[in-house]
Design an enzyme around this catalytic site. Structure first.
Site, PDB file in Angstrom:
ATOM      1  N   GLY A 158       0.746  -3.237  10.549  1.00  0.00           N
ATOM      2  CA  GLY A 158      -0.356  -3.476   9.601  1.00  0.00           C
ATOM      3  C   GLY A 158      -0.020  -4.474   8.523  1.00  0.00           C
ATOM      4  O   GLY A 158       1.114  -4.946   8.398  1.00  0.00           O
ATOM      5  N   GLY A 160       1.217  -5.272   5.514  1.00  0.00           N
ATOM      6  CA  GLY A 160       2.032  -4.595   4.506  1.00  0.00           C
ATOM      7  C   GLY A 160       2.116  -5.361   3.197  1.00  0.00           C
ATOM      8  O   GLY A 160       2.560  -4.829   2.177  1.00  0.00           O
ATOM      9  N   ARG A 161       1.723  -6.624   3.250  1.00  0.00           N
ATOM     10  CA  ARG A 161       1.779  -7.408   2.000  1.00  0.00           C
ATOM     11  C   ARG A 161       0.666  -8.453   1.987  1.00  0.00           C
ATOM     12  O   ARG A 161       0.799  -9.516   1.394  1.00  0.00           O
ATOM     13  CB  ARG A 161       3.134  -8.086   1.850  1.00  0.00           C
ATOM     14  CG  ARG A 161       3.564  -8.886   3.068  1.00  0.00           C
ATOM     15  CD  ARG A 161       4.785  -9.642   2.740  1.00  0.00           C
ATOM     16  NE  ARG A 161       5.367 -10.224   3.940  1.00  0.00           N
ATOM     17  CZ  ARG A 161       6.368 -11.070   3.931  1.00  0.00           C
ATOM     18  NH1 ARG A 161       6.884 -11.446   2.774  1.00  0.00           N
ATOM     19  NH2 ARG A 161       6.851 -11.554   5.036  1.00  0.00           N
ATOM     20  N   ASP A 193       8.142  -4.177  -0.210  1.00  0.00           N
ATOM     21  CA  ASP A 193       7.624  -4.156  -1.582  1.00  0.00           C
ATOM     22  C   ASP A 193       6.264  -4.848  -1.702  1.00  0.00           C
ATOM     23  O   ASP A 193       5.733  -4.991  -2.796  1.00  0.00           O
ATOM     24  CB  ASP A 193       8.634  -4.828  -2.530  1.00  0.00           C
ATOM     25  CG  ASP A 193       8.992  -6.235  -2.076  1.00  0.00           C
ATOM     26  OD1 ASP A 193       8.319  -6.761  -1.156  1.00  0.00           O
ATOM     27  OD2 ASP A 193       9.941  -6.818  -2.632  1.00  0.00           O
ATOM     28  N   ARG A 251      -4.454 -17.832   2.288  1.00  0.00           N
ATOM     29  CA  ARG A 251      -4.522 -18.433   3.621  1.00  0.00           C
ATOM     30  C   ARG A 251      -5.842 -18.112   4.310  1.00  0.00           C
ATOM     31  O   ARG A 251      -6.503 -17.116   3.979  1.00  0.00           O
ATOM     32  CB  ARG A 251      -3.288 -18.053   4.463  1.00  0.00           C
ATOM     33  CG  ARG A 251      -2.950 -16.581   4.504  1.00  0.00           C
ATOM     34  CD  ARG A 251      -1.656 -16.330   5.272  1.00  0.00           C
ATOM     35  NE  ARG A 251      -1.642 -14.980   5.804  1.00  0.00           N
ATOM     36  CZ  ARG A 251      -0.794 -14.524   6.706  1.00  0.00           C
ATOM     37  NH1 ARG A 251       0.137 -15.317   7.188  1.00  0.00           N
ATOM     38  NH2 ARG A 251      -0.848 -13.291   7.150  1.00  0.00           N
ATOM     39  N   ARG A 258      -5.193  -9.730  15.722  1.00  0.00           N
ATOM     40  CA  ARG A 258      -4.027 -10.094  16.541  1.00  0.00           C
ATOM     41  C   ARG A 258      -4.014  -9.302  17.845  1.00  0.00           C
ATOM     42  O   ARG A 258      -4.738  -8.321  17.968  1.00  0.00           O
ATOM     43  CB  ARG A 258      -2.745  -9.684  15.781  1.00  0.00           C
ATOM     44  CG  ARG A 258      -2.594 -10.334  14.466  1.00  0.00           C
ATOM     45  CD  ARG A 258      -2.269  -9.299  13.357  1.00  0.00           C
ATOM     46  NE  ARG A 258      -2.480  -9.931  12.056  1.00  0.00           N
ATOM     47  CZ  ARG A 258      -1.573 -10.666  11.457  1.00  0.00           C
ATOM     48  NH1 ARG A 258      -0.371 -10.783  11.990  1.00  0.00           N
ATOM     49  NH2 ARG A 258      -1.840 -11.270  10.331  1.00  0.00           N
ATOM     50  N   ASP A 328       2.375  -8.770  17.266  1.00  0.00           N
ATOM     51  CA  ASP A 328       1.599  -8.662  16.022  1.00  0.00           C
ATOM     52  C   ASP A 328       1.458 -10.029  15.353  1.00  0.00           C
ATOM     53  O   ASP A 328       0.687 -10.171  14.397  1.00  0.00           O
ATOM     54  CB  ASP A 328       2.236  -7.655  15.053  1.00  0.00           C
ATOM     55  CG  ASP A 328       3.719  -7.897  14.844  1.00  0.00           C
ATOM     56  OD1 ASP A 328       4.463  -7.835  15.833  1.00  0.00           O
ATOM     57  OD2 ASP A 328       4.128  -8.169  13.710  1.00  0.00           O
ATOM     58  N   ASN A 329       2.178 -11.017  15.828  1.00  0.00           N
ATOM     59  CA  ASN A 329       2.055 -12.362  15.254  1.00  0.00           C
ATOM     60  C   ASN A 329       1.295 -13.309  16.178  1.00  0.00           C
ATOM     61  O   ASN A 329       1.357 -14.523  16.033  1.00  0.00           O
ATOM     62  CB  ASN A 329       3.447 -12.937  14.959  1.00  0.00           C
ATOM     63  CG  ASN A 329       4.122 -12.207  13.803  1.00  0.00           C
ATOM     64  OD1 ASN A 329       3.446 -11.613  12.953  1.00  0.00           O
ATOM     65  ND2 ASN A 329       5.432 -12.231  13.756  1.00  0.00           N
ATOM     66  N   ASP A 338       1.180 -16.395  10.835  1.00  0.00           N
ATOM     67  CA  ASP A 338       2.377 -15.704  10.339  1.00  0.00           C
ATOM     68  C   ASP A 338       3.646 -16.547  10.456  1.00  0.00           C
ATOM     69  O   ASP A 338       4.581 -16.227  11.202  1.00  0.00           O
ATOM     70  CB  ASP A 338       2.552 -14.354  11.056  1.00  0.00           C
ATOM     71  CG  ASP A 338       1.594 -13.310  10.502  1.00  0.00           C
ATOM     72  OD1 ASP A 338       0.629 -13.705   9.824  1.00  0.00           O
ATOM     73  OD2 ASP A 338       1.816 -12.102  10.730  1.00  0.00           O
TER      74      ASP A 338
HETATM   75  P1  AMP Z   1       6.268 -10.394   9.609  1.00  0.00           P
HETATM   76  O1  AMP Z   1       7.626 -10.447  10.214  1.00  0.00           O
HETATM   77  O2  AMP Z   1       6.155 -11.116   8.296  1.00  0.00           O
HETATM   78  O3  AMP Z   1       5.197 -10.787  10.559  1.00  0.00           O
HETATM   79  O4  AMP Z   1       6.005  -8.861   9.213  1.00  0.00           O
HETATM   80  C1  AMP Z   1       6.123  -7.780  10.124  1.00  0.00           C
HETATM   81  C2  AMP Z   1       5.559  -6.545   9.484  1.00  0.00           C
HETATM   82  O5  AMP Z   1       6.294  -6.203   8.322  1.00  0.00           O
HETATM   83  C3  AMP Z   1       4.123  -6.664   9.030  1.00  0.00           C
HETATM   84  O6  AMP Z   1       3.523  -5.417   9.199  1.00  0.00           O
HETATM   85  C4  AMP Z   1       4.259  -7.012   7.570  1.00  0.00           C
HETATM   86  O7  AMP Z   1       3.126  -6.669   6.829  1.00  0.00           O
HETATM   87  C5  AMP Z   1       5.454  -6.184   7.178  1.00  0.00           C
HETATM   88  N1  AMP Z   1       6.184  -6.755   6.029  1.00  0.00           N
HETATM   89  C6  AMP Z   1       6.979  -7.833   6.026  1.00  0.00           C
HETATM   90  N2  AMP Z   1       7.475  -8.053   4.788  1.00  0.00           N
HETATM   91  C7  AMP Z   1       6.987  -7.086   3.989  1.00  0.00           C
HETATM   92  C8  AMP Z   1       7.111  -6.762   2.611  1.00  0.00           C
HETATM   93  N3  AMP Z   1       7.868  -7.475   1.789  1.00  0.00           N
HETATM   94  N4  AMP Z   1       6.431  -5.696   2.159  1.00  0.00           N
HETATM   95  C9  AMP Z   1       5.670  -4.965   2.967  1.00  0.00           C
HETATM   96  N5  AMP Z   1       5.498  -5.196   4.268  1.00  0.00           N
HETATM   97  C10 AMP Z   1       6.145  -6.250   4.788  1.00  0.00           C
HETATM   98 MG    MG Z   2       3.431 -10.855  10.940  1.00  0.00          MG
END
Ligand code: AMP
Ligand code: MG
Length: 575
Positions: A158, A160-161, A193, A251, A258, A328-329, A338
């Site tokens: 999901g 997360g940020r 975070d 963005r 996805r 997910d990307n 992403d």
């Molecule tokens: P990403 O590798 O950026 O595509 O992120 C993979 C997953 O980790 C996704 O669900 C993001 O929302 C979550 N995520 C990555 N970095 C953070 C962060 N600093 N805080 C919360 N969720 C994160």
């Molecule tokens: Mg991602």
């Protein structure tokens, strides 16, 4: 008239939310949605004929995404399994320290958001991009999705940020979803975070715009802000975390759904929600598919797979490696999304791995088509939950053909890079022959192709004609360079119309001179950490015309051999 239409659209929208899920695919529903879409289009046309100079004049469209199942829990706490929902309502967390606007894309503001660039001068704009100012027309959402990460099912992930602020239908009638990345915690933050640091945000901002100008389908970046709010990151995973600055990117994408959006619902057995969401996506984003057609899921898969294989072929063509090709990307609209530890090739190597965390090289440059096919198979499995046995069989047959389609698309991309125009047997082998030479000699991929198109083939073996061409000089060191040139000339001879000057012109049009190399991004990031955003803005400008020679870019050595220190740059998932 506009007011009546707007009120009417709100009434219809409320009616819809009420009736919602179960009747989603019925005729009546489809009809209502169509009417509703027309009303919104009318609404936006009458409101937005000029560029908006202030956010008080600008607003989101009526939020259609709220028609989808929404998490009943509205309080924002993490580590919970959300059930039966596509989104959770959650607001961005304001940044506490002073916010500075690092950069914005004039093109995205004007041509996507109908905003006059002067809008960026107001404090409201930076507050909006940082998530501190939530417009009254916005209902911020975090999307619930899952995904296969590095080959393993990772369950619920999901946003997360990230916060999806809302949808905007622009003057041209295009539908865009605005999302903030780095805007604080959501129910999907897990151990994170909710923040993003400046270095990774600059990379995402610049690369999404750069890809657009390279002609590669991508999400866009409208603006980037930074604040002194401290974010702790162990950048090199060496046990020495450091405080960095928080940044937020605004963005844009036609939609942020996805592969993992559908996978999660399928894996969890939430079949009704899966059907609702898939039908919604078809209705909204696949205009060529009849939403009532019994074969709509097969047609959707066919379109997603063709467009995604086209996308990966284009990545290969510009030497781009995504770095984290988890499901997910992977966008259901087949645009690059992403941006994390991505990279563009300097010296060609098929095992180029930009992501320092990817020890096995699962997501290296050369494996991208294979990985994308693996990901498409996961999407097919998710869709098969909606299909009977016969259609599932047809879907799996489609999966079997993906490799052939991938090769065909790669062949077209590289044929253009070689300045060739017709389809001839053996084209992919000719490309491979050249790439082998590049790998043998560590030739720079971008400038190697560029310079191959800058010298007359009949003189290419003569030193005086190539001595100024650093990448070509490297390539010429290959033992079988002459053999390649002979094969290339023979291939060109199959196209009688293809003169040498035409070949050179085609190569110039199909081979960028400037890409966002790691060292270029790194140099701009270093300055930006000290609040000097000049190089970020210079790169944004240069990368808007990546195929044209630019004095400013040459002065910065952007088409020169990468500096030695570039070899030691490490980019990881820590962002
Ligand atoms: P990403 O590798 O950026 O595509 O992120 C993979 C997953 O980790 C996704 O669900 C993001 O929302 C979550 N995520 C990555 N970095 C953070 C962060 N600093 N805080 C919360 N969720 C994160
Ligand atoms: Mg991602």
């Amino acid at each position: 008239m506009a007011i009546i239409l707007k009120n009417l659209s709100i009434v219809i929208y409320m009616l819809h939310s009420f009736v919602s899920a179960q009747i989603f695919t019925t005729l009546k529903h489809t009809h209502l949605i169509r009417n509703y879409t027309n009303l919104i289009m009318e609404d936006s046309k009458s409101q937005c004929d000029v560029l908006k100079k202030s956010l008080s004049e600008w607003s989101f469209s009526t939020p259609k995404l709220l028609l989808l199942p929404i998490d009943k829990v509205e309080s924002n706490y993490i580590r919970r399994n959300v059930i039966g929902a596509v989104f959770s309502k959650v607001s961005p967390t304001p940044l506490k320290h002073k916010i500075s606007l690092v950069s914005y894309s004039k093109d995205a503001l004007i041509n996507i958001l109908d905003m006059d660039p002067s809008i960026t001068e107001s404090e409201d704009f930076t507050e909006f991009v940082s998530g501190n100012l939530v417009l009254s027309s916005s209902v911020p959402l975090a999307h619930r999705y899952g995904g296969h990460q590095f080959g393993t099912w990772a369950m619920q992930l999901g946003d997360g940020r990230a916060h999806l602020l809302g949808e905007y239908i622009n003057n041209k009638g295009e539908h865009w979803e605005l999302q903030l990345k780095g805007s604080g915690m959501t129910p999907y933050s897990r151990d994170g975070d909710g923040r993003a640091v400046l270095r990774s945000s600059i990379r995402e901002f610049l690369c999404s715009e750069a890809m657009h100008y390279l002609g590669v389908p991508t999400s866009r970046a409208a603006a980037l802000v930074v604040s002194n709010d401290p974010v702790l990151r162990d950048q090199f995973y060496n046990g020495f975390p450091e405080l960095e600055k928080a940044a937020v990117v605004l963005r844009l994408a036609p939609t942020w759904f996805r592969f993992g959006s559908l996978e999660l619902l399928a894996r969890q057995g939430e079949v009704t929600t899966l059907k609702i969401l898939t039908d919604f996506i078809i209705q909204e984003h696949f205009p060529s598919i009849n939403p009532l057609d019994e074969d709509r899921y097969l047609q959707m898969f066919d379109e997603v797979s063709h467009k995604t294989l086209q996308l990966v072929a284009q990545w290969q063509g510009v030497g781009f490696t995504h770095g984290v090709l988890n499901t997910d990307n992977m966008s259901l609209l087949s645009v690059t999304i992403d941006y994390g530890p991505f990279g563009y090739l300097d010296a060609y190597h098929e095992r180029y791995i930009p992501n320092n965390s990817d020890k096995e090289g699962r997501y290296c440059y050369g494996r991208q088509p294979e990985i994308v096919i693996w990901n498409l198979e996961k999407l097919a499995r998710a869709l098969s939950v909606l299909l009977n046995q016969e259609r599932t069989g047809q879907l799996m047959e489609m999966v079997k053909n993906l490799q052939k389609h991938a090769n065909d698309k790669l062949s077209v991309v590289f044929r253009k890079k070689l300045g060739l125009t017709t389809d001839q047997p053996g084209d992919l082998q000719l490309t491979q022959q050249l790439l082998n030479l590049m790998q043998e000699t560590s030739t720079d991929f971008t400038m190697g192709f560029c310079q191959l198109g800058e010298v007359q083939l009949e003189h290419i073996l003569e030193p005086e004609h190539t001595k100024e061409k650093w990448a070509l000089e490297t390539l010429k060191k290959a033992k079988t360079f002459q053999t390649f040139i002979e094969a290339y000339k023979k291939r060109i001879a199959l196209e009688p119309e293809l003169t040498e000057s035409k070949r050179q012109a085609l190569m110039k049009a199909n081979n960028p001179r400037y890409v966002l190399r790691q060292w270029m991004a790194q140099s701009a990031i270093k300055k930006a950490e000290n609040y000097d955003f000049s190089e970020v803005n210079l790169l944004l400008k240069v990368l808007q015309t990546p195929f044209s020679y630019q004095e400013e870019a040459e002065e910065m050595s952007y088409s020169s051999p990468p500096p030695c220190w570039a070899r030691h740059i490490k980019v990881s998932c820590s962002s």
